[in-house]
Design a protein around this motif. Structure first.
Motif: not given
Length: 430
Positions: A12-32
């Protein structure tokens, strides 16, 4: 029949230009996952009184697939949905307090809502509708087995999941619209650049026609009417005017062909035949009339049209350079065909390795040679100022297009030499 390998799914969001946006789904899934796993075990065992082993298995099945949801949300939904329904049925076997939520405890609702957001960002409308119907159907079916009666809190998951699915789907469709709009803008920008190029070509063509064609036409008319306007012209002078008029008309015709290309980039070219070896003699005669002594060795060989045109243009440019830079210099022009040397007959007992195939397939080539000496009397002023230097570049390009070679450079005595080797077989053109 070979199987086509499927492209691995993107996160998810792999096509985003900013790196933190691309990593955001992984961070949210990990925290949950990290937060919900121990919380689910604790709540199911301490508050609901469920067996620790069953609670741990349910917690893993409900929290761990959230990491998979970043890449494959629909497959993660199958696991979590089944685990949530199984957990609701497992809670029917224990006696828990009436104020506790059933069939889905709060930590399960949080994880399921996060999963629905991932589904909305990835899956189409039809899939989202089926997911919501399955959620609502399970909630209604489990309501018939409610241990403490039905309550408005029983439909909480149905409402939240529907809202989040709609929100995620709207965000996904908005992103798709923006992406397609950006692609369309890129295409429109390319079309604007192409239109600008065509307009610039048309503008150049109009300027060339207005500036050059007018003067060339005046020269042609003056040369043609000189015999009528001037009395008692000597025959050689009259012949000179006739030659000037013919050369002007030919130059005007070539310029109009070039203008046609500038006006229309998809033009298929003129139907009139292009000049070839037979026209080189006319170039030599015109150069001789301009005061340059030229010795010409012609060639009557039948050559491909592309090779003949290239040879004509090379001689034309070389003689023009002689007129501009070395007026009255002795010049030699020769065009000849060089045949490949025949292979020697094989010996009865070969003493060496056989020759390669490339060496045995050497083809005939057309040799174009233009050599001039130094100018005996340099002019007081140059015939042309601010030369572009495109003459040699154009010759090299023409030779390259037919697969030949060009050797051009000054001579020790101050002259200049142009030698071109052009292949005569089509296989050498590739």
């Amino acid at each position: 029949m070979t199987a086509v390998e499927e492209e691995p799914p993107r996160a998810l969001l792999a096509g985003a230009s900013r790196r933190w946006v691309r990593l955001l789904p992984w961070a949210v899934a990990f925290v949950l996952s990290v937060a919900l796993l121990p919380t689910t075990i604790q709540v199911l065992t301490a508050d609901y009184g469920l067996n620790g082993g069953i609670a741990s298995a349910l917690a893993v099945a409900q929290a761990a697939p959230l990491l998979l949801a970043v890449v494959r949300p629909l497959q993660a939904w199958y696991v979590i949905f089944a685990a949530d329904v199984a957990g609701a049925l497992a809670l029917l076997t224990v006696d828990f307090k009436e104020q506790l939520l059933w069939p889905f405890p709060p930590m399960e609702i949080v994880g399921y809502v996060g999963l629905c957001l991932a589904l909305g960002l990835r899956e189409p409308r039809r899939t989202l509708l089926l997911v919501w119907l399955a959620t609502a159907g399970a909630n209604v079916a489990l309501g018939f087995f409610a241990p403490n009666g039905t309550s408005a809190m029983n439909v909480l998951l149905t409402i939240l999941s529907g809202v989040v699915l709609v929100l995620g789907g709207a965000l996904r469709e908005r992103y798709e619209v923006q992406r397609r709009l950006a692609e369309q803008e890129t295409i429109s920008e390319a079309e604007r650049d192409r239109r600008t190029l065509l307009e610039e070509r048309a503008r150049i063509a109009r300027e060339l026609h207005d500036v050059v064609a007018h003067h060339m036409s005046v020269i042609t008319v003056q040369a043609d009417t000189a015999a009528y306007r001037l009395e008692r012209l000597p025959p050689d002078v009259q012949e000179e005017f006739t030659s000037i008029a013919a050369t002007s008309r030919e130059s005007l015709g070539e310029m109009r062909r070039l203008l046609g290309v500038l006006r229309n980039e998809e033009a298929n070219g003129e139907l009139a035949p292009q000049p070839g070896l037979t026209r080189i003699g006319q170039l030599v005669e015109a150069t001789a009339r301009a005061g340059v002594p030229v010795e010409f060795t012609p060639c009557d060989a039948d050559v491909p049209e592309a090779v003949g045109l290239s040879a004509y243009r090379i001689v034309q440019e070389a003689l023009a350079n002689v007129v501009r830079h070395a007026p009255s210099a002795q010049t030699q022009v020769s065009v000849s065909v060089s045949q490949p040397e025949p292979e020697p007959e094989p010996m009865s007992e070969p003493m060496s390795e056989p020759t390669t195939e490339s060496g045995s397939e050497e083809s005939a080539r057309l040799t174009v040679l233009v050599v001039n000496g130094p100018s005996p009397q340099p002019p007081a002023a140059p015939l042309e100022e601010g030369g572009t230097g495109h003459g040699l570049v154009g010759m090299r390009e023409r030779v390259r297009l037919v697969g030949g070679t060009l050797d051009a450079g000054p001579l020790p005595d101050g002259g200049f030499r142009v030698a071109a080797q052009l292949p005569l077989t089509e296989k050498d053109f590739t």
